[in-house]
Scaffold this motif. Structure first.
Motif, PDB file in Angstrom:
ATOM      1  N   ASP A 130      -4.144  -7.609   5.395  1.00  0.00           N
ATOM      2  CA  ASP A 130      -4.655  -7.436   4.039  1.00  0.00           C
ATOM      3  C   ASP A 130      -4.425  -6.013   3.553  1.00  0.00           C
ATOM      4  O   ASP A 130      -3.954  -5.783   2.446  1.00  0.00           O
ATOM      5  CB  ASP A 130      -6.169  -7.732   4.005  1.00  0.00           C
ATOM      6  CG  ASP A 130      -6.453  -9.178   3.654  1.00  0.00           C
ATOM      7  OD1 ASP A 130      -5.615  -9.787   2.974  1.00  0.00           O
ATOM      8  OD2 ASP A 130      -7.517  -9.682   4.060  1.00  0.00           O
ATOM      9  N   GLU A 131      -4.744  -5.098   4.432  1.00  0.00           N
ATOM     10  CA  GLU A 131      -4.617  -3.692   4.070  1.00  0.00           C
ATOM     11  C   GLU A 131      -3.157  -3.315   3.842  1.00  0.00           C
ATOM     12  O   GLU A 131      -2.816  -2.642   2.868  1.00  0.00           O
ATOM     13  CB  GLU A 131      -5.208  -2.859   5.212  1.00  0.00           C
ATOM     14  CG  GLU A 131      -5.645  -1.472   4.798  1.00  0.00           C
ATOM     15  CD  GLU A 131      -6.080  -0.647   5.998  1.00  0.00           C
ATOM     16  OE1 GLU A 131      -5.913   0.588   5.970  1.00  0.00           O
ATOM     17  OE2 GLU A 131      -6.571  -1.265   6.985  1.00  0.00           O
ATOM     18  N   LEU A 132      -2.317  -3.786   4.755  1.00  0.00           N
ATOM     19  CA  LEU A 132      -0.894  -3.502   4.639  1.00  0.00           C
ATOM     20  C   LEU A 132      -0.326  -4.020   3.329  1.00  0.00           C
ATOM     21  O   LEU A 132       0.452  -3.348   2.645  1.00  0.00           O
ATOM     22  CB  LEU A 132      -0.161  -4.200   5.792  1.00  0.00           C
ATOM     23  CG  LEU A 132       0.595  -3.305   6.741  1.00  0.00           C
ATOM     24  CD1 LEU A 132       1.012  -4.105   7.957  1.00  0.00           C
ATOM     25  CD2 LEU A 132       1.810  -2.708   6.058  1.00  0.00           C
ATOM     26  N   LEU A 133      -0.731  -5.240   2.971  1.00  0.00           N
ATOM     27  CA  LEU A 133      -0.239  -5.843   1.731  1.00  0.00           C
ATOM     28  C   LEU A 133      -0.712  -5.041   0.531  1.00  0.00           C
ATOM     29  O   LEU A 133       0.069  -4.781  -0.392  1.00  0.00           O
ATOM     30  CB  LEU A 133      -0.714  -7.304   1.634  1.00  0.00           C
ATOM     31  CG  LEU A 133      -0.043  -8.271   2.620  1.00  0.00           C
ATOM     32  CD1 LEU A 133      -0.793  -9.600   2.682  1.00  0.00           C
ATOM     33  CD2 LEU A 133       1.415  -8.511   2.233  1.00  0.00           C
ATOM     34  N   ARG A 134      -1.973  -4.627   0.564  1.00  0.00           N
ATOM     35  CA  ARG A 134      -2.492  -3.828  -0.539  1.00  0.00           C
ATOM     36  C   ARG A 134      -1.728  -2.527  -0.676  1.00  0.00           C
ATOM     37  O   ARG A 134      -1.376  -2.113  -1.781  1.00  0.00           O
ATOM     38  CB  ARG A 134      -3.991  -3.543  -0.339  1.00  0.00           C
ATOM     39  CG  ARG A 134      -4.879  -4.549  -1.063  1.00  0.00           C
ATOM     40  CD  ARG A 134      -6.332  -4.085  -1.113  1.00  0.00           C
ATOM     41  NE  ARG A 134      -6.960  -4.113   0.204  1.00  0.00           N
ATOM     42  CZ  ARG A 134      -7.304  -3.040   0.898  1.00  0.00           C
ATOM     43  NH1 ARG A 134      -7.110  -1.823   0.404  1.00  0.00           N
ATOM     44  NH2 ARG A 134      -7.865  -3.176   2.075  1.00  0.00           N
ATOM     45  N   LYS A 135      -1.447  -1.902   0.455  1.00  0.00           N
ATOM     46  CA  LYS A 135      -0.690  -0.652   0.424  1.00  0.00           C
ATOM     47  C   LYS A 135       0.683  -0.833  -0.194  1.00  0.00           C
ATOM     48  O   LYS A 135       1.152  -0.007  -0.967  1.00  0.00           O
ATOM     49  CB  LYS A 135      -0.538  -0.093   1.839  1.00  0.00           C
ATOM     50  CG  LYS A 135      -1.646   0.886   2.209  1.00  0.00           C
ATOM     51  CD  LYS A 135      -1.357   1.550   3.557  1.00  0.00           C
ATOM     52  CE  LYS A 135      -2.610   2.238   4.080  1.00  0.00           C
ATOM     53  NZ  LYS A 135      -2.581   2.459   5.526  1.00  0.00           N
TER      54      LYS A 135
END
Lengths: 203, 203
Positions: A130-135
Motif C-alpha cells: 500500500d505504501e509503495l503504491l502511494r509513493k
DNA sequence: AGGCCCATGTAATCTGTTACATGATTCC
DNA sequence: GGAATCATGTAACAGATTACATGGGCCT
C-alpha cells in the motif's frame, strides 16, 4: 533462466548495488521475484561478464565501497527478447497448503497457529505494498497514474503482489474460522480405510 | 524437503499409482503443489524405501500393470510431524511478472498477448476448481460442507487455488486494459537516464 | 500409418537453499 | 560490549527441469 531477467528488470528503474538488490529481493517487498543474496551476487557477476550490465565502483569513507550496476544496451535487448518469448504458467508451491491439505489427518491446533501467523505476515506485506503504491502515485489518483504514470511496470507488479497477499490473508482467516468451528463440534479423527481397487476397474 | 510431504498429503485421500499422481500434480489441477512425473516417480521410490508409503501391484490385462501406493502409519506420523513445524512464507516467482515489471522498456504488444493468454489459462483453471468443489460438496451448501464435510483439507486448498486463479485472471485483464489505453495515447518509449549517485549520498 | 494414452523410469543439467566466512561502522 | 547494518562472497547440497528411453493398446 529467469532470475537473470528479474535482475535486469530490477535494474531498469535505478542503478543498484548487490546489497541494495538483496534488500529488494529478500524480505520486505519482493514484488515480482524472490532470491537470496548469494544467488544475486553470482548472477550479477555473470551478467557483467556477459556484458548485459555494467558496474562502477563507488568509493565510500564511512562504509565499505560498493559497486553500482546499470543495464547496458545489450541487457535491454536481452530483456526485450525475453519479454517476447512465450510464458509458461506459474504454479503454487507452498508448504502451508500441503499442511492444510492434510487437515483431516493431522492436529488442527498446529495448523491454526500457522495460518494465523501467515495471515499476520500477509497483513504486514499488504501494508508495505500500500505504501509503495502511494509513493509511486504521489498525489495523483490511481486512475490517473494507470493512464499516464511513468513506471507502470513496477506499479502493475506491485498491484499483483498486493492482491496476492490479500488473497493469502483472507484465505488464512477463513481457514482458521472453519477449522475452529469444526473443533468445537469435535469428534475424534478417524483414519479412513481405503477401498480395494480392482484391476481395470472404472476410474 | 516438501515434495515428500505433498505426495504423502495427496495419497491420504485415495490410493494412487505414479501415473495417476502425475495427473494430479501436472497440468489439470495441482491445487497445492506442482511437480513433474520424473520427480514423482523418484519420490515414490524413496518414500517406499523409507517405509512411509506401501505399494501394491495391480495386474491389468488391457494396459500395463501399475502399482498403487498407500500411506503407512509411519508416513502419517511423518506428516503429523511436518505439519507441526514452522512454515516459511512462500514467494511469488513468475516469469510473467518479470516481463510486466519491464513494461516501460519493452514492447507492450507482446506483453498484452501473453497477459491475454494467461487470463485464458486462469479462466480454464477456475472452471476446473469450480467443478471440483461442486463434486466434493455434492448437494450440500458450502456453509454446510465447511462445517461438517469430510475432506475439509482438500476443499480448503481448492478454495485457495480458485482464489489464486481468479486473482490472476483479474489482474491480467486489468493490466491488458491499462497497457492498451496507454498505447492509444502513445508517445515513443524513452530510455530514462540514470542519475549519477554520489558516494555516501542519501538513500 | 500416425498419434495419443497408459505406465515407468534414467541421466545430465540448471536452479535454489543452507552453511559458512570476513571485516568495518554505527546504534543501543 | 553486543547487535545490527553495510558489503561481498565461497562451498556443499538439495530440488527442479530438460532431454531421452521403452513398449503395448486404442482411436482415426
Amino acid at each position: 533462466m529467469a532470475l537473470r531477467h528479474a535482475v535486469l528488470a530490477a535494474l531498469l528503474d535505478e542503478e543498484l548495488s548487490g546489497y541494495q538488490l538483496t534488500k529488494a529481493f529478500d524480505l520486505g517487498v519482493a514484488n515480482f521475484w524472490h532470491a537470496l543474496p548469494q544467488q544475486l551476487y553470482a548472477e550479477l557477476a555473470k551478467l557483467e561478464q556477459d556484458g548485459l550490465i555494467a558496474g562502477r565502483e563507488v568509493v565510500q569513507e564511512a562504509r565499505p565501497n560498493k559497486r553500482l550496476f546499470q543495464v547496458t544496451e545489450a541487457g535491454l535487448a536481452e530483456l526485450e527478447r525475453f519479454a517476447a518469448t512465450a510464458t509458461k504458467p506459474s504454479f503454487i508451491r507452498d508448504d502451508l497448503l500441503v499442511k492444510v491439505q492434510s487437515a483431516d489427518h493431522v492436529d488442527t491446533g498446529a495448523l491454526i497457529a500457522q495460518l494465523t501467523e501467515r495471515a499476520a505476515f500477509a497483513e504486514a506485506k499488504i501494508g508495505l505494498f500500500d505504501e509503495l503504491l502511494r509513493k509511486m502515485r504521489g498525489d495523483r489518483s490511481e486512475q490517473e497514474y494507470l493512464r499516464h504514470g511513468e513506471r507502470i511496470g513496477p506499479y502493475l507488479t506491485c498491484l499483483r503482489g498486493l492482491a496476492f497477499e490479500q488473497g493469502n490473508r483472507d484465505w488464512c482467516e477463513r481457514a482458521v474460522t472453519v477449522l475452529r468451528e469444526r473443533r468445537s463440534g469435535s469428534r475424534p479423527a478417524v483414519r479412513t480405510t481405503v477401498a480395494t481397487q480392482q484391476p481395470d476397474g472404472p476410474e
